[in-house]
Write a protein that holds these residues in place. Structure first.
Motif, PDB file in Angstrom:
ATOM      1  N   ARG A 216       0.802  -1.224   0.000  1.00 47.11           N
ATOM      2  CA  ARG A 216       0.000   0.000   0.000  1.00 47.11           C
ATOM      3  C   ARG A 216       0.836   1.276   0.000  1.00 47.11           C
ATOM      4  O   ARG A 216       0.281   2.373   0.049  1.00 47.11           O
ATOM      5  CB  ARG A 216      -0.954  -0.018   1.195  1.00 47.11           C
ATOM      6  N   ASP A 219       0.223   3.569  -5.061  1.00 46.88           N
ATOM      7  CA  ASP A 219      -1.187   3.828  -5.352  1.00 46.88           C
ATOM      8  C   ASP A 219      -1.667   3.124  -6.614  1.00 46.88           C
ATOM      9  O   ASP A 219      -2.859   2.847  -6.759  1.00 46.88           O
ATOM     10  CB  ASP A 219      -1.419   5.337  -5.511  1.00 46.88           C
ATOM     11  N   GLN A 293      -5.461   1.860  -6.282  1.00 51.61           N
ATOM     12  CA  GLN A 293      -5.861   1.779  -4.880  1.00 51.61           C
ATOM     13  C   GLN A 293      -7.193   2.488  -4.675  1.00 51.61           C
ATOM     14  O   GLN A 293      -7.407   3.598  -5.169  1.00 51.61           O
ATOM     15  CB  GLN A 293      -4.785   2.423  -4.009  1.00 51.61           C
ATOM     16  N   VAL A 297      -8.666   3.396   1.214  1.00 44.61           N
ATOM     17  CA  VAL A 297      -7.545   2.642   1.774  1.00 44.61           C
ATOM     18  C   VAL A 297      -6.569   3.597   2.446  1.00 44.61           C
ATOM     19  O   VAL A 297      -6.179   4.614   1.877  1.00 44.61           O
ATOM     20  CB  VAL A 297      -6.822   1.834   0.675  1.00 44.61           C
ATOM     21  N   ARG A 299      -2.911   4.689   4.125  1.00 41.63           N
ATOM     22  CA  ARG A 299      -1.496   4.415   3.903  1.00 41.63           C
ATOM     23  C   ARG A 299      -0.900   3.753   5.136  1.00 41.63           C
ATOM     24  O   ARG A 299      -1.562   3.567   6.151  1.00 41.63           O
ATOM     25  CB  ARG A 299      -0.744   5.717   3.586  1.00 41.63           C
TER      26      ARG A 299
END
Length: 305
Positions: A216, A219, A293, A297, A299
Protein backbone atom coordinates in the motif's frame (compact mmCIF):
# COMPACT_ATOMS: atom_id res chain seq x y z
CA UNK A 1 46.59 75.05 -53.37
CA UNK A 2 48.17 74.24 -50.03
CA UNK A 3 44.88 74.97 -48.25
CA UNK A 4 42.98 72.69 -50.61
CA UNK A 5 45.51 69.90 -50.08
CA UNK A 6 45.25 70.23 -46.32
CA UNK A 7 41.45 70.10 -46.53
CA UNK A 8 41.57 66.93 -48.63
CA UNK A 9 44.07 65.39 -46.23
CA UNK A 10 41.85 66.15 -43.25
CA UNK A 11 38.82 64.74 -45.04
CA UNK A 12 40.70 61.56 -45.95
CA UNK A 13 41.90 61.25 -42.35
CA UNK A 14 38.34 61.63 -41.05
CA UNK A 15 37.11 59.02 -43.52
CA UNK A 16 39.87 56.59 -42.57
CA UNK A 17 39.19 57.23 -38.89
CA UNK A 18 35.47 56.69 -39.43
CA UNK A 19 36.06 53.46 -41.38
CA UNK A 20 38.49 52.26 -38.71
CA UNK A 21 35.95 53.05 -35.99
CA UNK A 22 33.18 51.21 -37.83
CA UNK A 23 35.44 48.21 -38.52
CA UNK A 24 36.53 48.04 -34.89
CA UNK A 25 32.91 48.23 -33.73
CA UNK A 26 31.88 45.44 -36.11
CA UNK A 27 34.79 43.23 -35.04
CA UNK A 28 34.06 43.78 -31.35
CA UNK A 29 30.36 43.09 -31.91
CA UNK A 30 31.14 39.85 -33.73
CA UNK A 31 33.59 38.83 -31.01
CA UNK A 32 31.07 39.62 -28.26
CA UNK A 33 28.37 37.65 -30.11
CA UNK A 34 30.64 34.63 -30.49
CA UNK A 35 31.59 34.84 -26.81
CA UNK A 36 27.92 35.07 -25.83
CA UNK A 37 27.00 32.06 -27.97
CA UNK A 38 29.85 30.01 -26.49
CA UNK A 39 28.87 31.01 -22.96
CA UNK A 40 25.20 30.20 -23.61
CA UNK A 41 26.10 26.83 -25.12
CA UNK A 42 28.29 25.94 -22.14
CA UNK A 43 25.55 26.98 -19.72
CA UNK A 44 22.92 24.88 -21.47
CA UNK A 45 25.28 21.93 -21.74
CA UNK A 46 26.31 22.01 -18.09
CA UNK A 47 22.82 22.70 -16.76
CA UNK A 48 21.49 19.89 -18.92
CA UNK A 49 24.04 17.53 -17.45
CA UNK A 50 23.16 18.60 -13.94
CA UNK A 51 19.45 18.01 -14.53
CA UNK A 52 19.92 14.60 -16.08
CA UNK A 53 20.21 11.80 -13.54
CA UNK A 54 21.11 8.45 -15.07
CA UNK A 55 23.13 6.56 -12.51
CA UNK A 56 24.00 3.25 -10.97
CA UNK A 57 22.94 2.33 -7.47
CA UNK A 58 24.43 0.13 -4.81
CA UNK A 59 22.46 -2.08 -2.46
CA UNK A 60 22.87 0.05 0.65
CA UNK A 61 23.52 3.51 -0.85
CA UNK A 62 20.02 4.98 -0.69
CA UNK A 63 21.45 8.49 -0.65
CA UNK A 64 22.36 7.99 -4.32
CA UNK A 65 18.66 8.14 -5.18
CA UNK A 66 18.28 11.86 -5.85
CA UNK A 67 14.59 12.75 -6.00
CA UNK A 68 14.74 16.22 -7.52
CA UNK A 69 10.99 16.83 -7.57
CA UNK A 70 10.35 16.17 -3.87
CA UNK A 71 9.24 19.08 -1.69
CA UNK A 72 7.28 19.53 1.50
CA UNK A 73 4.40 21.52 0.04
CA UNK A 74 2.91 19.43 -2.75
CA UNK A 75 2.30 15.85 -3.79
CA UNK A 76 5.48 14.11 -4.89
CA UNK A 77 5.03 11.66 -7.77
CA UNK A 78 7.33 8.68 -8.38
CA UNK A 79 7.18 6.15 -11.20
CA UNK A 80 9.09 2.89 -10.65
CA UNK A 81 9.64 0.59 -13.62
CA UNK A 82 10.80 -2.89 -12.64
CA UNK A 83 12.23 -4.53 -15.74
CA UNK A 84 12.37 -1.71 -18.25
CA UNK A 85 14.15 -3.76 -20.97
CA UNK A 86 15.13 -1.11 -23.55
CA UNK A 87 13.35 1.85 -21.97
CA UNK A 88 10.28 1.79 -24.19
CA UNK A 89 7.85 1.57 -21.27
CA UNK A 90 9.39 4.75 -19.84
CA UNK A 91 8.77 6.44 -23.20
CA UNK A 92 5.17 5.24 -23.14
CA UNK A 93 4.66 6.49 -19.59
CA UNK A 94 6.04 9.94 -20.43
CA UNK A 95 3.88 10.13 -23.54
CA UNK A 96 0.55 8.97 -22.10
CA UNK A 97 0.52 10.16 -18.48
CA UNK A 98 -0.37 13.84 -17.90
CA UNK A 99 2.36 15.88 -16.17
CA UNK A 100 4.69 12.87 -16.22
CA UNK A 101 7.69 15.16 -16.76
CA UNK A 102 7.30 16.24 -13.13
CA UNK A 103 7.71 12.68 -11.85
CA UNK A 104 10.89 11.24 -10.45
CA UNK A 105 11.41 8.09 -12.51
CA UNK A 106 13.33 5.11 -11.15
CA UNK A 107 13.85 2.07 -13.30
CA UNK A 108 15.46 -1.30 -12.61
CA UNK A 109 17.17 -3.28 -15.36
CA UNK A 110 19.76 -5.86 -14.25
CA UNK A 111 20.50 -7.51 -17.61
CA UNK A 112 23.75 -5.85 -18.81
CA UNK A 113 22.65 -5.77 -22.47
CA UNK A 114 19.20 -4.40 -21.66
CA UNK A 115 20.74 -1.90 -19.27
CA UNK A 116 22.86 -0.42 -22.06
CA UNK A 117 19.84 -0.25 -24.39
CA UNK A 118 17.85 1.49 -21.69
CA UNK A 119 20.60 4.03 -21.01
CA UNK A 120 21.06 4.72 -24.71
CA UNK A 121 17.36 5.45 -25.25
CA UNK A 122 16.80 7.51 -22.12
CA UNK A 123 19.86 9.68 -22.70
CA UNK A 124 18.24 11.21 -25.77
CA UNK A 125 18.07 15.00 -25.74
CA UNK A 126 14.29 15.08 -25.30
CA UNK A 127 14.66 13.50 -21.84
CA UNK A 128 17.47 15.72 -20.56
CA UNK A 129 15.22 17.72 -18.21
CA UNK A 130 13.53 14.67 -16.67
CA UNK A 131 14.95 13.01 -13.58
CA UNK A 132 15.44 9.41 -14.72
CA UNK A 133 17.45 7.06 -12.51
CA UNK A 134 18.48 3.68 -13.93
CA UNK A 135 19.52 1.04 -11.41
CA UNK A 136 21.33 -2.06 -12.60
CA UNK A 137 19.94 -4.24 -9.81
CA UNK A 138 17.72 -7.29 -9.59
CA UNK A 139 14.47 -6.56 -7.77
CA UNK A 140 13.96 -9.40 -5.33
CA UNK A 141 12.77 -10.40 -1.86
CA UNK A 142 16.21 -10.29 -0.20
CA UNK A 143 19.50 -8.43 -0.42
CA UNK A 144 21.76 -11.06 -1.92
CA UNK A 145 23.57 -12.35 -4.98
CA UNK A 146 21.23 -14.20 -7.33
CA UNK A 147 21.56 -15.98 -10.65
CA UNK A 148 19.93 -14.09 -13.50
CA UNK A 149 19.29 -15.38 -17.01
CA UNK A 150 20.69 -12.70 -19.33
CA UNK A 151 20.67 -12.11 -23.11
CA UNK A 152 16.98 -12.94 -23.41
CA UNK A 153 15.69 -9.45 -24.21
CA UNK A 154 12.36 -8.79 -22.52
CA UNK A 155 12.35 -12.38 -21.28
CA UNK A 156 15.55 -12.05 -19.23
CA UNK A 157 14.67 -13.24 -15.76
CA UNK A 158 15.72 -14.50 -12.36
CA UNK A 159 16.93 -18.07 -12.62
CA UNK A 160 14.51 -19.79 -10.25
CA UNK A 161 16.37 -23.09 -10.50
CA UNK A 162 20.01 -22.68 -9.48
CA UNK A 163 20.63 -26.30 -10.48
CA UNK A 164 19.98 -25.45 -14.12
CA UNK A 165 22.56 -22.88 -15.19
CA UNK A 166 24.12 -22.03 -18.54
CA UNK A 167 26.67 -19.59 -19.92
CA UNK A 168 24.10 -16.76 -19.88
CA UNK A 169 23.35 -17.23 -16.17
CA UNK A 170 25.10 -14.40 -14.33
CA UNK A 171 25.34 -13.85 -10.59
CA UNK A 172 24.04 -10.32 -10.02
CA UNK A 173 23.25 -8.05 -7.08
CA UNK A 174 19.65 -8.21 -5.87
CA UNK A 175 17.82 -5.93 -3.45
CA UNK A 176 14.99 -6.47 -0.99
CA UNK A 177 12.47 -4.29 -2.82
CA UNK A 178 10.03 -4.06 0.10
CA UNK A 179 12.68 -2.64 2.41
CA UNK A 180 14.03 -0.36 -0.31
CA UNK A 181 10.55 1.02 -1.05
CA UNK A 182 9.82 1.64 2.64
CA UNK A 183 13.01 3.70 2.90
CA UNK A 184 12.26 5.64 -0.28
CA UNK A 185 8.64 6.65 0.22
CA UNK A 186 7.67 9.44 2.60
CA UNK A 187 4.21 9.35 4.19
CA UNK A 188 1.12 11.20 3.01
CA UNK A 189 2.62 13.45 0.33
CA UNK A 190 3.93 10.79 -2.06
CA UNK A 191 2.10 9.02 -4.89
CA UNK A 192 3.87 5.98 -6.30
CA UNK A 193 3.11 4.17 -9.57
CA UNK A 194 4.90 0.81 -9.99
CA UNK A 195 5.20 -1.26 -13.15
CA UNK A 196 6.29 -4.87 -12.65
CA UNK A 197 7.71 -6.95 -15.50
CA UNK A 198 9.83 -9.72 -14.00
CA UNK A 199 8.89 -12.99 -15.72
CA UNK A 200 8.24 -15.82 -13.31
CA UNK A 201 9.06 -13.83 -10.16
CA UNK A 202 6.29 -11.22 -9.90
CA UNK A 203 4.19 -13.45 -7.64
CA UNK A 204 7.02 -13.92 -5.13
CA UNK A 205 7.71 -10.19 -5.06
CA UNK A 206 4.06 -9.25 -4.53
CA UNK A 207 3.61 -11.97 -1.91
CA UNK A 208 6.55 -10.49 0.03
CA UNK A 209 5.11 -6.97 -0.27
CA UNK A 210 1.74 -8.20 0.99
CA UNK A 211 3.35 -9.95 3.97
CA UNK A 212 5.49 -6.88 4.74
CA UNK A 213 2.50 -4.57 4.30
CA UNK A 214 4.47 -2.44 1.84
CA UNK A 215 2.07 -3.03 -1.04
CA UNK A 216 0.00 0.00 0.00
CA UNK A 217 2.98 2.33 -0.23
CA UNK A 218 2.09 2.57 -3.92
CA UNK A 219 -1.19 3.83 -5.35
CA UNK A 220 -1.08 2.25 -8.79
CA UNK A 221 0.37 -0.93 -10.25
CA UNK A 222 0.90 -2.28 -13.74
CA UNK A 223 1.60 -5.99 -13.45
CA UNK A 224 2.63 -8.33 -16.21
CA UNK A 225 1.36 -11.69 -14.99
CA UNK A 226 3.39 -14.49 -16.57
CA UNK A 227 3.05 -18.28 -16.68
CA UNK A 228 -0.68 -17.91 -16.09
CA UNK A 229 -1.47 -21.56 -16.78
CA UNK A 230 1.53 -23.02 -14.98
CA UNK A 231 -0.03 -25.54 -12.53
CA UNK A 232 2.80 -25.06 -10.02
CA UNK A 233 2.45 -21.28 -9.73
CA UNK A 234 -1.24 -20.81 -10.53
CA UNK A 235 -2.56 -21.32 -6.96
CA UNK A 236 -0.08 -18.80 -5.52
CA UNK A 237 -0.84 -16.35 -8.30
CA UNK A 238 -4.60 -16.61 -7.68
CA UNK A 239 -4.03 -16.10 -3.96
CA UNK A 240 -1.87 -13.04 -4.65
CA UNK A 241 -4.52 -11.55 -6.92
CA UNK A 242 -7.15 -12.05 -4.21
CA UNK A 243 -4.85 -10.42 -1.67
CA UNK A 244 -4.43 -7.42 -3.96
CA UNK A 245 -8.18 -6.94 -3.75
CA UNK A 246 -8.12 -7.44 0.03
CA UNK A 247 -5.34 -4.86 0.31
CA UNK A 248 -7.59 -2.32 -1.39
CA UNK A 249 -6.65 -2.51 -5.07
CA UNK A 250 -9.15 -2.80 -7.89
CA UNK A 251 -8.14 -4.28 -11.22
CA UNK A 252 -9.33 -1.67 -13.71
CA UNK A 253 -8.49 -3.27 -17.05
CA UNK A 254 -5.90 -5.11 -19.13
CA UNK A 255 -3.83 -3.66 -21.95
CA UNK A 256 -1.67 -5.31 -24.59
CA UNK A 257 1.79 -3.82 -24.90
CA UNK A 258 1.58 -4.17 -28.67
CA UNK A 259 -1.48 -1.88 -28.70
CA UNK A 260 0.40 0.65 -26.58
CA UNK A 261 3.27 0.59 -29.09
CA UNK A 262 0.97 1.20 -32.05
CA UNK A 263 -0.84 4.14 -30.45
CA UNK A 264 2.47 5.61 -29.29
CA UNK A 265 3.92 5.40 -32.79
CA UNK A 266 0.85 7.22 -34.13
CA UNK A 267 1.40 9.94 -31.49
CA UNK A 268 -2.15 9.50 -30.21
CA UNK A 269 -3.51 9.71 -26.67
CA UNK A 270 -4.21 6.99 -24.13
CA UNK A 271 -7.93 7.04 -24.92
CA UNK A 272 -7.07 5.42 -28.26
CA UNK A 273 -5.51 2.38 -26.56
CA UNK A 274 -7.86 -0.65 -26.56
CA UNK A 275 -8.63 -1.91 -23.06
CA UNK A 276 -9.94 -5.31 -22.00
CA UNK A 277 -11.98 -6.21 -18.95
CA UNK A 278 -11.50 -9.95 -19.29
CA UNK A 279 -7.95 -11.21 -19.61
CA UNK A 280 -9.20 -14.45 -21.12
CA UNK A 281 -9.75 -12.40 -24.27
CA UNK A 282 -6.06 -11.56 -24.58
CA UNK A 283 -2.98 -13.72 -24.84
CA UNK A 284 -0.64 -14.16 -21.91
CA UNK A 285 2.28 -12.54 -23.71
CA UNK A 286 2.98 -8.85 -23.00
CA UNK A 287 -0.29 -8.03 -21.25
CA UNK A 288 -0.34 -5.58 -18.34
CA UNK A 289 -3.02 -5.58 -15.66
CA UNK A 290 -3.73 -2.10 -14.25
CA UNK A 291 -4.56 -1.77 -10.56
CA UNK A 292 -5.56 1.33 -8.62
CA UNK A 293 -5.86 1.78 -4.88
CA UNK A 294 -9.39 2.46 -3.68
CA UNK A 295 -9.88 5.89 -2.09
CA UNK A 296 -10.87 4.45 1.29
CA UNK A 297 -7.55 2.64 1.77
CA UNK A 298 -5.23 4.11 4.41
CA UNK A 299 -1.50 4.41 3.90
CA UNK A 300 1.02 2.69 6.16
CA UNK A 301 3.20 5.44 7.68
CA UNK A 302 4.39 3.16 10.49
CA UNK A 303 6.64 1.38 7.98
CA UNK A 304 8.44 4.52 6.94
CA UNK A 305 11.46 5.84 8.78
Amino acid sequence: MSSTFRSKTKEQFRQRHYIHHISTTIILTIFASILFIITLFMYLFLSGKSRSSITNDTVHADDEIILRNRNEYSIHHIYIDIGCFNGETIEHFLHFIPDSIFYDIITFEPDPDNYQLCKQRLREKKYMNINIIILQKVVWIRDEKIYFQTKQGRQSRINMNANVLNRNSKELDAIDFSSWLARLVKPYNTKVHIKISMPGAEVLLLEKMINDDTLRLADRYEIEWTDRENPRTRPTRLYTQLMLDTAGFDCLYYIRLDDIRKVFQLNETFKNVPIYNDWRLVSEYEVHAYYAQRPDVHRVPNLIN
